[in-house]
Design an enzyme around this catalytic site. Sequence first.
Site, PDB file in Angstrom:
ATOM      1  N   HIS A  58      56.949  36.288 -72.225  1.00 27.53           N
ATOM      2  CA  HIS A  58      57.279  35.837 -70.570  1.00 27.53           C
ATOM      3  C   HIS A  58      57.286  34.394 -70.622  1.00 27.53           C
ATOM      4  CE1 HIS A  58      55.656  39.806 -69.420  1.00 27.53           C
ATOM      5  NE2 HIS A  58      56.833  40.006 -69.429  1.00 27.53           N
ATOM      6  N   LYS A  80      54.234  53.212 -60.891  1.00 26.53           N
ATOM      7  CA  LYS A  80      54.101  52.974 -62.360  1.00 26.53           C
ATOM      8  C   LYS A  80      52.793  52.852 -62.860  1.00 26.53           C
ATOM      9  CE  LYS A  80      58.302  50.618 -64.137  1.00 26.53           C
ATOM     10  NZ  LYS A  80      58.725  49.355 -64.953  1.00 26.53           N
ATOM     11  N   ARG A 103      65.239  41.170 -75.907  1.00 29.10           N
ATOM     12  CA  ARG A 103      64.204  40.906 -77.011  1.00 29.10           C
ATOM     13  C   ARG A 103      65.009  41.686 -78.477  1.00 29.10           C
ATOM     14  NH1 ARG A 103      59.118  43.526 -74.391  1.00 29.10           N
ATOM     15  NH2 ARG A 103      61.043  44.943 -73.730  1.00 29.10           N
ATOM     16  N   SER A 152      54.340  44.086 -72.783  1.00 33.29           N
ATOM     17  CA  SER A 152      52.847  44.132 -72.248  1.00 33.29           C
ATOM     18  C   SER A 152      52.265  45.533 -72.319  1.00 33.29           C
ATOM     19  CB  SER A 152      53.103  44.227 -70.528  1.00 33.29           C
ATOM     20  OG  SER A 152      53.836  42.824 -70.260  1.00 33.29           O
TER      21      SER A 152
HETATM   22  O1  PNS Z   1      59.466  44.131 -66.464  1.00 36.24           O
HETATM   23  P1  PNS Z   1      60.176  45.350 -66.151  1.00 36.24           P
HETATM   24  O2  PNS Z   1      59.089  46.439 -65.682  1.00 36.24           O
HETATM   25  O3  PNS Z   1      60.990  45.824 -67.146  1.00 36.24           O
HETATM   26  O4  PNS Z   1      60.930  44.911 -64.646  1.00 36.24           O
HETATM   27  C1  PNS Z   1      61.947  45.556 -64.211  1.00 36.24           C
HETATM   28  C2  PNS Z   1      62.591  44.945 -62.900  1.00 36.24           C
HETATM   29  C3  PNS Z   1      61.591  44.754 -62.250  1.00 36.24           C
HETATM   30  C4  PNS Z   1      63.479  43.760 -63.450  1.00 36.24           C
HETATM   31  C5  PNS Z   1      63.612  46.264 -62.296  1.00 36.24           C
HETATM   32  O5  PNS Z   1      62.617  47.434 -62.276  1.00 36.24           O
HETATM   33  C6  PNS Z   1      64.065  45.785 -60.931  1.00 36.24           C
HETATM   34  O6  PNS Z   1      65.015  45.120 -60.859  1.00 36.24           O
HETATM   35  N1  PNS Z   1      63.578  46.506 -59.972  1.00 36.24           N
HETATM   36  C7  PNS Z   1      63.921  46.409 -58.623  1.00 36.24           C
HETATM   37  C8  PNS Z   1      64.660  47.667 -58.227  1.00 36.24           C
HETATM   38  C9  PNS Z   1      66.194  47.359 -57.823  1.00 36.24           C
HETATM   39  O7  PNS Z   1      66.657  46.335 -57.662  1.00 36.24           O
HETATM   40  N2  PNS Z   1      66.978  48.396 -58.422  1.00 36.24           N
HETATM   41  C10 PNS Z   1      68.314  48.707 -58.415  1.00 36.24           C
HETATM   42  C11 PNS Z   1      69.169  47.488 -59.352  1.00 36.24           C
HETATM   43  S1  PNS Z   1      69.044  47.999 -60.949  1.00 36.24           S
END
Ligand code: PNS
Length: 165
Positions: A19, A43, A92, A130
Amino acid sequence: MSERIGIYPGSFDPIHNGHLDLISRSRSLFDRMYIAVLHNEEKRPLFSVDERVAMIREVVADYPDCEVASFSGLLVDFVRQVNGQTIVKGLRAVSDFEFEFQMALMNRRLHPQVETVFMVPREDLTYVSSRLIKEVCKLGGRPDGLMPASICAQLKERLQQQEAL
Ligand code: PNS
């Protein structure tokens, strides 16, 4: 010219060097960056959202152009709230691509003015996540070198606390 604002969203449970590599690379693209921590209690994160925000603030303290905030609900609503134009995501491996591609298109549908840019981390960090770090640490392995020492110490402490329960 208006300020270029990028948003780097994620769970960051906890933040690691992959990150941080992405954050330091992205900084050259924007005047200001928001590191946006998802409020995702369902989660069952190891660290609360406030703890994750505090940990990130600690490790980006030398970056005056980076702000750390939490969000819940739609990412594009957060992007609107901070007047951002660009979502930054890390890729990645090819396996990341499919879901990231879907999310980028969904976010474009929800907010056509926002662009998603994909950044590639340093190659020796491409396997770091993570989830894997937590698993290794839980099973007695050492995540040293994969995350800042202070975050590593907090992770070990939290896992020990959990074990004691
Ligand atoms: O680190 P992560 O868990 O892969 O991050 C995921 C994240 C936070 C980027 C994703 O879950 C997110 O954008 N969540 C917000 C919900 C949202 O907007 N969903 C609809 C569009 S895809």
